[in-house]
Design a protein around this motif. Structure first.
Motif, PDB file in Angstrom:
ATOM      1  N   ALA A  28       0.979  -1.277   0.254  1.00 19.86           N
ATOM      2  CA  ALA A  28      -0.161  -0.335  -0.181  1.00 19.86           C
ATOM      3  C   ALA A  28       1.121   0.944  -0.186  1.00 19.86           C
ATOM      4  CB  ALA A  28      -0.931   0.340   1.510  1.00 19.86           C
ATOM      5  N   GLU A  29       2.005   1.202  -0.026  1.00 11.51           N
ATOM      6  CA  GLU A  29       2.624   2.204   0.028  1.00 11.51           C
ATOM      7  C   GLU A  29       3.754   2.132  -0.943  1.00 11.51           C
ATOM      8  OE1 GLU A  29       5.214   2.217   3.848  1.00 11.51           O
ATOM      9  OE2 GLU A  29       3.143   2.366   5.329  1.00 11.51           O
ATOM     10  N   SER A  30       3.739   1.327  -2.183  1.00  5.94           N
ATOM     11  CA  SER A  30       4.775   1.309  -2.849  1.00  5.94           C
ATOM     12  C   SER A  30       4.202   1.657  -4.339  1.00  5.94           C
ATOM     13  CB  SER A  30       4.833  -0.140  -3.214  1.00  5.94           C
ATOM     14  OG  SER A  30       5.580  -0.679  -1.904  1.00  5.94           O
ATOM     15  N   ASN A  31       4.647   1.772  -5.001  1.00  6.13           N
ATOM     16  CA  ASN A  31       4.176   2.297  -6.470  1.00  6.13           C
ATOM     17  C   ASN A  31       3.971   1.235  -7.877  1.00  6.13           C
ATOM     18  OD1 ASN A  31       3.210   4.976  -5.531  1.00  6.13           O
ATOM     19  ND2 ASN A  31       5.842   5.589  -5.487  1.00  6.13           N
ATOM     20  N   ALA A  32       3.878   1.304  -8.276  1.00  8.11           N
ATOM     21  CA  ALA A  32       4.106   0.052  -9.825  1.00  8.11           C
ATOM     22  C   ALA A  32       3.877   0.508 -11.213  1.00  8.11           C
ATOM     23  CB  ALA A  32       3.346  -1.319  -8.730  1.00  8.11           C
ATOM     24  N   LEU A  33       4.269   0.108 -11.716  1.00  7.40           N
ATOM     25  CA  LEU A  33       4.080   0.023 -12.983  1.00  7.40           C
ATOM     26  C   LEU A  33       3.465  -1.961 -14.008  1.00  7.40           C
ATOM     27  CD1 LEU A  33       6.039   2.227 -14.475  1.00  7.40           C
ATOM     28  CD2 LEU A  33       4.556   2.711 -14.639  1.00  7.40           C
ATOM     29  N   PHE A  34       2.273  -1.559 -14.660  1.00  8.12           N
ATOM     30  CA  PHE A  34       1.933  -2.611 -15.172  1.00  8.12           C
ATOM     31  C   PHE A  34       2.616  -2.530 -16.759  1.00  8.12           C
ATOM     32  CE2 PHE A  34      -1.029  -5.708 -16.443  1.00  8.12           C
ATOM     33  CZ  PHE A  34      -0.802  -7.195 -16.462  1.00  8.12           C
ATOM     34  N   ILE A  35       3.333  -4.037 -16.963  1.00 12.22           N
ATOM     35  CA  ILE A  35       3.184  -4.405 -18.235  1.00 12.22           C
ATOM     36  C   ILE A  35       2.421  -5.571 -18.821  1.00 12.22           C
ATOM     37  CG2 ILE A  35       5.701  -4.913 -20.223  1.00 12.22           C
ATOM     38  CD1 ILE A  35       6.084  -3.173 -16.667  1.00 12.22           C
ATOM     39  N   ALA A  92       9.675   3.940 -10.117  1.00 11.98           N
ATOM     40  CA  ALA A  92       8.667   2.686  -9.801  1.00 11.98           C
ATOM     41  C   ALA A  92       9.454   1.795  -8.824  1.00 11.98           C
ATOM     42  CB  ALA A  92       8.039   2.106 -10.823  1.00 11.98           C
ATOM     43  N   ASP A  93       8.887   1.913  -7.680  1.00  8.94           N
ATOM     44  CA  ASP A  93       9.245   0.444  -6.560  1.00  8.94           C
ATOM     45  C   ASP A  93       8.705  -1.297  -7.359  1.00  8.94           C
ATOM     46  OD1 ASP A  93       9.424   2.363  -4.500  1.00  8.94           O
ATOM     47  OD2 ASP A  93       7.503   2.634  -4.614  1.00  8.94           O
ATOM     48  N   ALA A  94       8.438  -1.030  -8.721  1.00  8.45           N
ATOM     49  CA  ALA A  94       7.844  -2.472  -8.745  1.00  8.45           C
ATOM     50  C   ALA A  94       7.517  -2.410 -10.155  1.00  8.45           C
ATOM     51  CB  ALA A  94       6.690  -3.904  -8.141  1.00  8.45           C
ATOM     52  N   LEU A  95       7.943  -3.357 -10.727  1.00 14.49           N
ATOM     53  CA  LEU A  95       7.573  -3.679 -12.558  1.00 14.49           C
ATOM     54  C   LEU A  95       6.727  -4.977 -12.853  1.00 14.49           C
ATOM     55  CD1 LEU A  95      10.644  -2.218 -13.959  1.00 14.49           C
ATOM     56  CD2 LEU A  95       8.621  -0.870 -13.415  1.00 14.49           C
ATOM     57  N   LEU A  96       5.683  -5.226 -12.918  1.00 11.90           N
ATOM     58  CA  LEU A  96       4.378  -6.163 -12.860  1.00 11.90           C
ATOM     59  C   LEU A  96       4.632  -6.125 -14.159  1.00 11.90           C
ATOM     60  CD1 LEU A  96       1.851  -4.743 -10.656  1.00 11.90           C
ATOM     61  CD2 LEU A  96       4.000  -5.604 -10.093  1.00 11.90           C
ATOM     62  N   PHE A  97       5.397  -7.646 -15.166  1.00 13.19           N
ATOM     63  CA  PHE A  97       5.210  -7.755 -16.129  1.00 13.19           C
ATOM     64  C   PHE A  97       4.286  -9.775 -16.267  1.00 13.19           C
ATOM     65  CE2 PHE A  97       8.938  -6.126 -15.560  1.00 13.19           C
ATOM     66  CZ  PHE A  97       9.164  -5.323 -17.199  1.00 13.19           C
ATOM     67  N   ARG A 122      18.052   1.374  -9.692  1.00 19.95           N
ATOM     68  CA  ARG A 122      18.399   1.618  -8.299  1.00 19.95           C
ATOM     69  C   ARG A 122      18.269  -0.460  -7.611  1.00 19.95           C
ATOM     70  NH1 ARG A 122      13.491   1.963  -5.028  1.00 19.95           N
ATOM     71  NH2 ARG A 122      11.295   2.740  -6.432  1.00 19.95           N
ATOM     72  N   SER A 123      18.991  -0.567  -6.849  1.00 18.03           N
ATOM     73  CA  SER A 123      18.647  -2.105  -6.240  1.00 18.03           C
ATOM     74  C   SER A 123      17.562  -1.915  -5.496  1.00 18.03           C
ATOM     75  CB  SER A 123      20.032  -1.971  -5.411  1.00 18.03           C
ATOM     76  OG  SER A 123      19.712  -1.062  -4.190  1.00 18.03           O
ATOM     77  N   GLU A 124      16.297  -1.695  -4.898  1.00 15.71           N
ATOM     78  CA  GLU A 124      15.232  -1.860  -4.134  1.00 15.71           C
ATOM     79  C   GLU A 124      14.393  -2.070  -5.211  1.00 15.71           C
ATOM     80  OE1 GLU A 124      16.623   0.858  -4.010  1.00 15.71           O
ATOM     81  OE2 GLU A 124      18.174   1.296  -2.254  1.00 15.71           O
ATOM     82  N   ALA A 125      14.645  -1.737  -6.700  1.00 12.25           N
ATOM     83  CA  ALA A 125      13.410  -1.885  -7.474  1.00 12.25           C
ATOM     84  C   ALA A 125      13.221  -3.683  -7.276  1.00 12.25           C
ATOM     85  CB  ALA A 125      13.565  -1.260  -8.446  1.00 12.25           C
ATOM     86  N   VAL A 126      11.685  -3.884  -7.698  1.00 10.81           N
ATOM     87  CA  VAL A 126      11.543  -5.162  -7.332  1.00 10.81           C
ATOM     88  C   VAL A 126      10.709  -5.409  -9.473  1.00 10.81           C
ATOM     89  CG1 VAL A 126      10.197  -7.000  -6.680  1.00 10.81           C
ATOM     90  CG2 VAL A 126      11.183  -5.063  -5.529  1.00 10.81           C
ATOM     91  N   TYR A 127      10.929  -6.328  -9.574  1.00  9.07           N
ATOM     92  CA  TYR A 127      10.831  -7.600 -11.097  1.00  9.07           C
ATOM     93  C   TYR A 127       9.898  -8.317 -10.490  1.00  9.07           C
ATOM     94  CZ  TYR A 127      11.153  -9.426 -15.908  1.00  9.07           C
ATOM     95  OH  TYR A 127      10.667  -9.948 -16.883  1.00  9.07           O
ATOM     96  N   VAL A 128       8.847  -7.946 -10.541  1.00 13.55           N
ATOM     97  CA  VAL A 128       7.907  -8.811 -10.600  1.00 13.55           C
ATOM     98  C   VAL A 128       6.837  -9.455 -11.622  1.00 13.55           C
ATOM     99  CG1 VAL A 128       5.509  -9.779  -9.355  1.00 13.55           C
ATOM    100  CG2 VAL A 128       7.126  -7.551  -8.879  1.00 13.55           C
ATOM    101  N   GLY A 129       7.505 -10.482 -12.377  1.00 13.96           N
ATOM    102  CA  GLY A 129       6.600 -11.404 -13.090  1.00 13.96           C
ATOM    103  C   GLY A 129       5.993 -12.930 -13.149  1.00 13.96           C
ATOM    104  N   VAL A 130       4.939 -12.638 -13.283  1.00 13.91           N
ATOM    105  CA  VAL A 130       4.183 -14.066 -13.818  1.00 13.91           C
ATOM    106  C   VAL A 130       4.055 -14.950 -15.288  1.00 13.91           C
ATOM    107  CG1 VAL A 130       1.562 -14.115 -13.948  1.00 13.91           C
ATOM    108  CG2 VAL A 130       2.704 -13.178 -12.371  1.00 13.91           C
ATOM    109  N   SER A 131       4.234 -15.873 -15.769  1.00 12.92           N
ATOM    110  CA  SER A 131       4.482 -17.023 -16.635  1.00 12.92           C
ATOM    111  C   SER A 131       5.906 -16.385 -17.710  1.00 12.92           C
ATOM    112  CB  SER A 131       2.849 -17.474 -16.825  1.00 12.92           C
ATOM    113  OG  SER A 131       3.227 -17.721 -18.046  1.00 12.92           O
ATOM    114  N   ALA A 132       5.043 -15.783 -18.769  1.00 11.91           N
ATOM    115  CA  ALA A 132       5.613 -15.057 -19.295  1.00 11.91           C
ATOM    116  C   ALA A 132       6.532 -13.770 -19.366  1.00 11.91           C
ATOM    117  CB  ALA A 132       5.048 -14.331 -20.857  1.00 11.91           C
ATOM    118  N   GLY A 133       6.543 -13.029 -17.903  1.00 12.08           N
ATOM    119  CA  GLY A 133       6.928 -12.036 -17.086  1.00 12.08           C
ATOM    120  C   GLY A 133       8.124 -12.376 -16.724  1.00 12.08           C
TER     121      GLY A 133
END
Length: 245
Positions: A28-35, A92-97, A122-133
Motif C-alpha cells: 500500500a506504500e509502493s508504486n507499481a507499473l504494469f506491463i 517505480a518500486d515494482a515493475l509487474l510483467f 536502483r537496487s530496491e526496485a523489484v521485477y515481478v514476473g507472471v509466467s511469460a513475464g
C-alpha cells in the motif's frame, strides 16, 4: 534489482510475504507499473489485459492494493522520447510483467530499450514476473507453440516435438528464445497445471535438457525470489523441481 518470478502471480500468503520483503515496505506504500504487452498476440488480448489491470484475472498482481499503478506499454516506447518514460520506470518500486507470449514480450523489451535499462535501476526496485513475464527475465528459455513463431521476435531456434498429455501425444513446435538475462537460471511455469497440459514434469525435464543453465519448473503456488546480491530462494506452498544442465 530484486526479482520475484512467479507462475501465476501472488497466489498465496508466502509469495505475498516474499514480495513485501523485497519491496522493503507494504504494498500500500509502493508504486507499481504494469506491463501487459505479452497478452496482445492472443485472441482476446485486449480483454485479458483489462481483466489483469482491473484485478479480475486469475493472476493476482495489479489488484493487490498498490499506492499507485500505471501502465507501461512497451510497443509504444520506441515512438516517444526516452525522457518521457524512463524517469517513470526509475521511480517505480515494482515493475509487474504480466503473462502471455514470452517471445513477443522479450522482443519488445529489447526493442523498447527496457532490457538495457533494467540493470541500471536502483537496487530496491523489484521485477515481478507472471509466467511469460518470469520467462522473459532469463537468458535462455523454451516455450511450445502450435504455429511457427514470428521471425520478427528476435533470435530463436525451433524444432518439432511431441509432448505427452492426458489427451494423448500432441505435436508442437518447441522454440528456444533469448530473454533479458537478469538471472542465470531458467523458468518453466505452470508445472502440472490442468490447463497447461504440456507443462508436465516429464515434459519439463525434456525442455530443461535444452537449456544451458539451471532450470526451475514451478507450479502456480511457487515463486523464485532473488535479492540484489543474487541470492536465490524458492518460496512455495506447492510443487517445484530444479533441473541442472
Amino acid at each position: 534489482m530484486r526479482l520475484l518470478l512467479t507462475s501465476s502471480g501472488i497466489t498465496n500468503a508466502s509469495i505475498q510475504d516474499a514480495l513485501v520483503d523485497l519491496l522493503g515496505k507494504p504494498i500500500a506504500e509502493s508504486n507499481a507499473l504494469f506491463i501487459p504487452t505479452a497478452l496482445y498476440p492472443f485472441p482476446g488480448g485486449p480483454g485479458m489485459a483489462w481483466r489483469a489491470l482491473s484485478g479480475q484475472s486469475r493472476s493476482p498482481l495489479a489488484g493487490l492494493g498498490w499506492k499507485s499503478l500505471g501502465i507501461l506499454e512497451l510497443s509504444v516506447l520506441p515512438s516517444i522520447e526516452e525522457a518521457t518514460w524512463v524517469p517513470t520506470v526509475r521511480d517505480a518500486d515494482a515493475l509487474l510483467f504480466g503473462g502471455g507470449d514470452p517471445l513477443f514480450l522479450a522482443n519488445w523489451m529489447r526493442r523498447s530499450g527496457l532490457t538495457d535499462l533494467l540493470p541500471t535501476l536502483r537496487s530496491e526496485a523489484v521485477y515481478v514476473g507472471v509466467s511469460a513475464g518470469s520467462i522473459a527475465a532469463t537468458s535462455t528459455f523454451v516455450e511450445t507453440y502450435t504455429e511457427p513463431p514470428r521471425g520478427s521476435d528476435g533470435p530463436l531456434k525451433t524444432e518439432n516435438t511431441v509432448f505427452s498429455s492426458p489427451e494423448g501425444d500432441v505435436d508442437r513446435i518447441l522454440v528456444t528464445g533469448q530473454g533479458a538475462g537478469l538471472v542465470d537460471f531458467a523458468v518453466i511455469p505452470h508445472l502440472e497445471h490442468p490447463h497447461h497440459l504440456d507443462a508436465s514434469l516429464p515434459n519439463a525435464e525434456k525442455w530443461a535438457a535444452r537449456i544451458p543453465a539451471p532450470t526451475y519448473a514451478i507450479d502456480d503456488d511457487t515463486a523464485i525470489k532473488v535479492t540484489e546480491d543474487g541470492t536465490v530462494d524458492v518460496v512455495s506452498e506447492g510443487r517445484w523441481k530444479l533441473f541442472t544442465p
